[in-house]
Design a protein around this motif. Sequence first.
Motif, PDB file in Angstrom:
ATOM      1  N   ALA A  59       5.233 -27.801   8.804  1.00 30.64           N
ATOM      2  CA  ALA A  59       4.840 -26.540   9.040  1.00 30.64           C
ATOM      3  C   ALA A  59       5.290 -25.678  10.494  1.00 30.64           C
ATOM      4  CB  ALA A  59       3.565 -26.270   9.448  1.00 30.64           C
ATOM      5  N   ASP A  60       5.326 -24.492  10.111  1.00 29.51           N
ATOM      6  CA  ASP A  60       5.707 -23.636  11.261  1.00 29.51           C
ATOM      7  C   ASP A  60       4.749 -22.939  11.891  1.00 29.51           C
ATOM      8  OD1 ASP A  60       8.863 -22.866  10.777  1.00 29.51           O
ATOM      9  OD2 ASP A  60       7.119 -21.550   8.796  1.00 29.51           O
ATOM     10  N   LEU A  61       3.222 -22.701  11.297  1.00 27.00           N
ATOM     11  CA  LEU A  61       2.459 -22.331  11.867  1.00 27.00           C
ATOM     12  C   LEU A  61       1.026 -23.231  11.854  1.00 27.00           C
ATOM     13  CD1 LEU A  61       1.405 -20.411  13.966  1.00 27.00           C
ATOM     14  CD2 LEU A  61       1.218 -18.561  11.635  1.00 27.00           C
ATOM     15  N   VAL A  62       0.905 -23.745  12.835  1.00 28.29           N
ATOM     16  CA  VAL A  62      -1.276 -24.502  12.074  1.00 28.29           C
ATOM     17  C   VAL A  62      -2.109 -23.916  12.719  1.00 28.29           C
ATOM     18  CG1 VAL A  62      -2.189 -26.924  12.449  1.00 28.29           C
ATOM     19  CG2 VAL A  62       0.847 -26.487  12.038  1.00 28.29           C
ATOM     20  N   ILE A  77      -5.011 -31.308  18.216  1.00 27.41           N
ATOM     21  CA  ILE A  77      -4.096 -31.118  18.927  1.00 27.41           C
ATOM     22  C   ILE A  77      -2.448 -30.897  19.562  1.00 27.41           C
ATOM     23  CG2 ILE A  77      -2.693 -28.680  20.544  1.00 27.41           C
ATOM     24  CD1 ILE A  77      -5.822 -27.730  19.654  1.00 27.41           C
ATOM     25  N   ARG A  78      -3.523 -32.065  20.351  1.00 24.45           N
ATOM     26  CA  ARG A  78      -2.102 -32.971  21.121  1.00 24.45           C
ATOM     27  C   ARG A  78      -1.281 -33.572  20.698  1.00 24.45           C
ATOM     28  NH1 ARG A  78      -3.349 -33.202  26.656  1.00 24.45           N
ATOM     29  NH2 ARG A  78      -5.314 -32.601  27.200  1.00 24.45           N
ATOM     30  N   LYS A  79      -2.168 -34.620  19.078  1.00 23.07           N
ATOM     31  CA  LYS A  79      -1.234 -35.469  17.846  1.00 23.07           C
ATOM     32  C   LYS A  79      -0.570 -34.466  17.007  1.00 23.07           C
ATOM     33  CE  LYS A  79      -4.312 -38.731  18.273  1.00 23.07           C
ATOM     34  NZ  LYS A  79      -3.447 -39.920  18.688  1.00 23.07           N
ATOM     35  N   VAL A  80      -0.770 -33.184  17.132  1.00 26.56           N
ATOM     36  CA  VAL A  80       0.002 -32.244  16.278  1.00 26.56           C
ATOM     37  C   VAL A  80       1.143 -31.591  16.861  1.00 26.56           C
ATOM     38  CG1 VAL A  80      -0.116 -29.741  15.106  1.00 26.56           C
ATOM     39  CG2 VAL A  80      -2.039 -31.174  14.953  1.00 26.56           C
ATOM     40  N   ARG A  81       1.237 -31.817  18.305  1.00 26.31           N
ATOM     41  CA  ARG A  81       2.105 -31.154  19.204  1.00 26.31           C
ATOM     42  C   ARG A  81       3.245 -32.005  18.942  1.00 26.31           C
ATOM     43  NH1 ARG A  81       2.078 -26.862  23.255  1.00 26.31           N
ATOM     44  NH2 ARG A  81       4.609 -27.328  22.792  1.00 26.31           N
ATOM     45  N   GLU A  82       2.954 -33.579  19.166  1.00 24.75           N
ATOM     46  CA  GLU A  82       3.990 -34.431  19.539  1.00 24.75           C
ATOM     47  C   GLU A  82       4.597 -34.886  17.681  1.00 24.75           C
ATOM     48  OE1 GLU A  82       0.783 -37.561  20.131  1.00 24.75           O
ATOM     49  OE2 GLU A  82       0.784 -36.683  22.219  1.00 24.75           O
ATOM     50  N   LEU A  83       3.856 -34.926  16.922  1.00 27.44           N
ATOM     51  CA  LEU A  83       4.378 -34.677  15.265  1.00 27.44           C
ATOM     52  C   LEU A  83       5.444 -33.140  15.188  1.00 27.44           C
ATOM     53  CD1 LEU A  83       1.243 -35.986  13.215  1.00 27.44           C
ATOM     54  CD2 LEU A  83       3.546 -37.254  14.137  1.00 27.44           C
ATOM     55  N   LEU A  84       4.545 -32.576  15.539  1.00 27.88           N
ATOM     56  CA  LEU A  84       5.374 -30.879  14.793  1.00 27.88           C
ATOM     57  C   LEU A  84       5.682 -30.467  16.087  1.00 27.88           C
ATOM     58  CD1 LEU A  84       3.948 -30.136  12.227  1.00 27.88           C
ATOM     59  CD2 LEU A  84       5.975 -31.353  11.977  1.00 27.88           C
ATOM     60  N   PRO A  85       7.204 -31.051  17.157  1.00 28.81           N
ATOM     61  CA  PRO A  85       7.407 -30.256  18.096  1.00 28.81           C
ATOM     62  C   PRO A  85       7.550 -28.281  18.433  1.00 28.81           C
ATOM     63  CG  PRO A  85       8.928 -31.597  17.830  1.00 28.81           C
ATOM     64  CD  PRO A  85       7.857 -31.725  16.907  1.00 28.81           C
ATOM     65  N   ASP A  86       7.638 -27.913  17.020  1.00 31.79           N
ATOM     66  CA  ASP A  86       8.670 -26.865  16.905  1.00 31.79           C
ATOM     67  C   ASP A  86       7.663 -25.848  16.467  1.00 31.79           C
ATOM     68  OD1 ASP A  86      11.308 -27.706  18.040  1.00 31.79           O
ATOM     69  OD2 ASP A  86      11.526 -28.215  16.178  1.00 31.79           O
ATOM     70  N   ALA A  87       6.887 -26.515  16.106  1.00 29.55           N
ATOM     71  CA  ALA A  87       5.742 -25.319  15.296  1.00 29.55           C
ATOM     72  C   ALA A  87       4.427 -24.852  16.690  1.00 29.55           C
ATOM     73  CB  ALA A  87       4.125 -26.350  15.137  1.00 29.55           C
ATOM     74  N   ARG A  88       3.925 -23.699  15.942  1.00 29.50           N
ATOM     75  CA  ARG A  88       3.067 -22.948  16.894  1.00 29.50           C
ATOM     76  C   ARG A  88       1.729 -23.549  16.430  1.00 29.50           C
ATOM     77  NH1 ARG A  88       5.765 -20.888  21.124  1.00 29.50           N
ATOM     78  NH2 ARG A  88       3.859 -18.848  21.666  1.00 29.50           N
ATOM     79  N   VAL A  89       0.569 -23.945  17.565  1.00 28.66           N
ATOM     80  CA  VAL A  89      -0.426 -23.952  17.305  1.00 28.66           C
ATOM     81  C   VAL A  89      -1.752 -23.102  17.823  1.00 28.66           C
ATOM     82  CG1 VAL A  89      -2.640 -25.549  17.535  1.00 28.66           C
ATOM     83  CG2 VAL A  89       0.108 -26.794  17.712  1.00 28.66           C
ATOM     84  N   LEU A  90      -2.577 -22.534  16.401  1.00 27.06           N
ATOM     85  CA  LEU A  90      -3.315 -21.523  16.999  1.00 27.06           C
ATOM     86  C   LEU A  90      -5.030 -22.026  16.941  1.00 27.06           C
ATOM     87  CD1 LEU A  90      -3.950 -17.971  17.933  1.00 27.06           C
ATOM     88  CD2 LEU A  90      -3.763 -18.043  15.969  1.00 27.06           C
TER      89      LEU A  90
END
Length: 223
Positions: A59-62, A77-90
């Motif tokens: 994903a590009d955006l979560v 959120i921490r785990k999403v950032r680890e798995l998808l380092p290029d995605a933006r999390v809002l």
Amino acid sequence: MATSPSTKEKPIRLVLIEDHADFRESVSMVLEERGGYQCVGGFSTMEDALEAFRGGLVADLVLSDLGLPGMSGIAGIRKVRELLPDARVLVLTAFTDKAKVFAALEAGAHGYLVKAGSATRLMDTLEEVLSGGTPLDPKIAGMILQTFRQLSPIPEAESLSARECEVLQLSAKGLNRQEIADELKISQHSATEYIKRSFDKLHVRSLPAAVSEAIRRGFLDLS
């Protein structure tokens, strides 16, 4: 880093993590109807979303709620950032208490939006976060500033340089890295390096957290 839908031919790949199915579907429908977004996954729990990411979903955006059954949005959120380092999390949630706001930003969220906002506000916020900005809901931004004004600056042996403060100040105003570079008449690479240095000095992993920590230590004043 993902770019805004207006500057990218392929749609922004969006994942929604929200336990209320009706709300999840309505947000997905609004974004897809307005164009530029493609919902590639909708999940009611963080565990299901993380399993999908581990299985290859990209994903590009979560967009994630915080009050989820099972694992909380903050922990996720921490785990999403680890798995998808290029995605933006809002963060897209109804919670506005300080503890949850600060915890989400510390975990690495790129922005924080309250559900009560309009569809137009949501679209504008997504454009901003995809362009490299660090959007905060107006209610949240005001609360953060009020909280930090009540705190005394924390002395630190390692302080930010004048240029690093300038870069964070412009980031807090919503400018992306290219806009910061243009404003300060430096290269985008230099702007990125100043941001990385401030992350290291402040021990954070996202721009919102860096701005918050810089204010808390007395390096920035956004009043």
